[in-house]
Write a protein that holds these residues in place. Structure first.
Motif, PDB file in Angstrom:
ATOM      1  N   LYS A  40      -2.324 -22.731 -22.638  1.00 58.86           N
ATOM      2  CA  LYS A  40      -2.603 -22.488 -21.221  1.00 58.86           C
ATOM      3  C   LYS A  40      -4.091 -22.500 -20.925  1.00 58.86           C
ATOM      4  CE  LYS A  40       1.534 -22.431 -19.820  1.00 58.86           C
ATOM      5  NZ  LYS A  40       1.995 -23.525 -18.975  1.00 58.86           N
ATOM      6  N   PHE A  41      -4.902 -21.997 -21.855  1.00 59.05           N
ATOM      7  CA  PHE A  41      -6.356 -22.004 -21.687  1.00 59.05           C
ATOM      8  C   PHE A  41      -6.861 -23.439 -21.559  1.00 59.05           C
ATOM      9  CE2 PHE A  41     -10.772 -21.856 -22.969  1.00 59.05           C
ATOM     10  CZ  PHE A  41     -11.241 -20.696 -22.366  1.00 59.05           C
ATOM     11  N   ARG A  42      -6.367 -24.303 -22.416  1.00 59.54           N
ATOM     12  CA  ARG A  42      -6.794 -25.702 -22.376  1.00 59.54           C
ATOM     13  C   ARG A  42      -6.336 -26.383 -21.084  1.00 59.54           C
ATOM     14  NH1 ARG A  42      -6.701 -30.351 -26.990  1.00 59.54           N
ATOM     15  NH2 ARG A  42      -7.749 -31.878 -25.700  1.00 59.54           N
ATOM     16  N   GLU A  43      -5.123 -26.107 -20.666  1.00 59.37           N
ATOM     17  CA  GLU A  43      -4.634 -26.684 -19.410  1.00 59.37           C
ATOM     18  C   GLU A  43      -5.494 -26.225 -18.232  1.00 59.37           C
ATOM     19  OE1 GLU A  43      -0.525 -25.623 -18.902  1.00 59.37           O
ATOM     20  OE2 GLU A  43       0.119 -26.771 -20.645  1.00 59.37           O
ATOM     21  N   VAL A  47     -10.678 -27.777 -21.570  1.00 59.67           N
ATOM     22  CA  VAL A  47     -11.262 -27.833 -22.911  1.00 59.67           C
ATOM     23  C   VAL A  47     -10.571 -26.801 -23.793  1.00 59.67           C
ATOM     24  CG1 VAL A  47     -13.542 -28.678 -22.191  1.00 59.67           C
ATOM     25  CG2 VAL A  47     -13.121 -26.224 -22.315  1.00 59.67           C
ATOM     26  N   THR A  48     -10.719 -26.968 -25.093  1.00 57.49           N
ATOM     27  CA  THR A  48     -10.127 -26.014 -26.020  1.00 57.49           C
ATOM     28  C   THR A  48     -10.882 -24.692 -25.998  1.00 57.49           C
ATOM     29  OG1 THR A  48     -11.515 -26.696 -27.869  1.00 57.49           O
ATOM     30  CG2 THR A  48      -9.402 -27.871 -27.577  1.00 57.49           C
ATOM     31  N   TYR A  49     -10.231 -23.664 -26.505  1.00 60.93           N
ATOM     32  CA  TYR A  49     -10.850 -22.345 -26.642  1.00 60.93           C
ATOM     33  C   TYR A  49     -12.159 -22.469 -27.420  1.00 60.93           C
ATOM     34  CZ  TYR A  49     -11.492 -17.549 -28.311  1.00 60.93           C
ATOM     35  OH  TYR A  49     -12.015 -16.319 -28.622  1.00 60.93           O
ATOM     36  N   LYS A  50     -12.111 -23.176 -28.534  1.00 60.05           N
ATOM     37  CA  LYS A  50     -13.281 -23.329 -29.408  1.00 60.05           C
ATOM     38  C   LYS A  50     -14.432 -24.040 -28.688  1.00 60.05           C
ATOM     39  CE  LYS A  50     -14.454 -24.937 -34.023  1.00 60.05           C
ATOM     40  NZ  LYS A  50     -13.961 -25.558 -35.243  1.00 60.05           N
ATOM     41  N   ARG A  51     -14.121 -25.086 -27.953  1.00 57.92           N
ATOM     42  CA  ARG A  51     -15.169 -25.818 -27.241  1.00 57.92           C
ATOM     43  C   ARG A  51     -15.755 -24.967 -26.111  1.00 57.92           C
ATOM     44  NH1 ARG A  51     -17.177 -30.734 -27.781  1.00 57.92           N
ATOM     45  NH2 ARG A  51     -15.401 -31.347 -29.016  1.00 57.92           N
TER      46      ARG A  51
END
Length: 108
Positions: A40-43, A47-51
């Motif tokens: 859901k974070f990426r959506e 971007v990804t959590y890490k990025r």
């Protein structure tokens, strides 16, 4: 997952970026599984959590360069980089200059 929960995840990461945050701690904060939060974070952010975390740390380093006289290595370590060189590489990718050049250009 509600918009409020998504915003809460982003806010939590913004507020904890320099405290070695983990996906597990963020997911615990909002009450969902790490996998679901990651998806859901990426959506939501694109971007990804890490990025996103890397972006937060680089932004924090840029602010410290302008607001303090701390050495580059001190800022690098404070912002989660393993060395001044790794901070410099990240800076070159985003700002097309070194941390020292950034500091001089912004202040001078």
């Amino acid at each position: 997952m509600s918009l409020q929960t998504l915003e809460s995840m982003v806010q939590w990461l913004d507020n904890h970026a320099l405290e070695n945050p983990t996906l597990e701690r963020m997911s615990s904060h909002v009450g969902y599984s790490p996998y679901y939060c990651s998806t859901k974070f990426r959506e939501y952010t694109g971007v990804t959590y890490k990025r996103y975390l890397a972006k937060c740390r680089l932004h924090a380093a840029a602010n410290l360069l302008l607001r303090t006289d701390d050495k580059i290595i001190e800022i690098a370590l404070q912002c989660g980089y393993s060395s001044a060189e790794s901070l410099s590489r990240a800076f070159m990718e985003v700002y097309q200059c070194t941390p020292t050049q950034y500091r001089k250009a912004q202040i001078g």
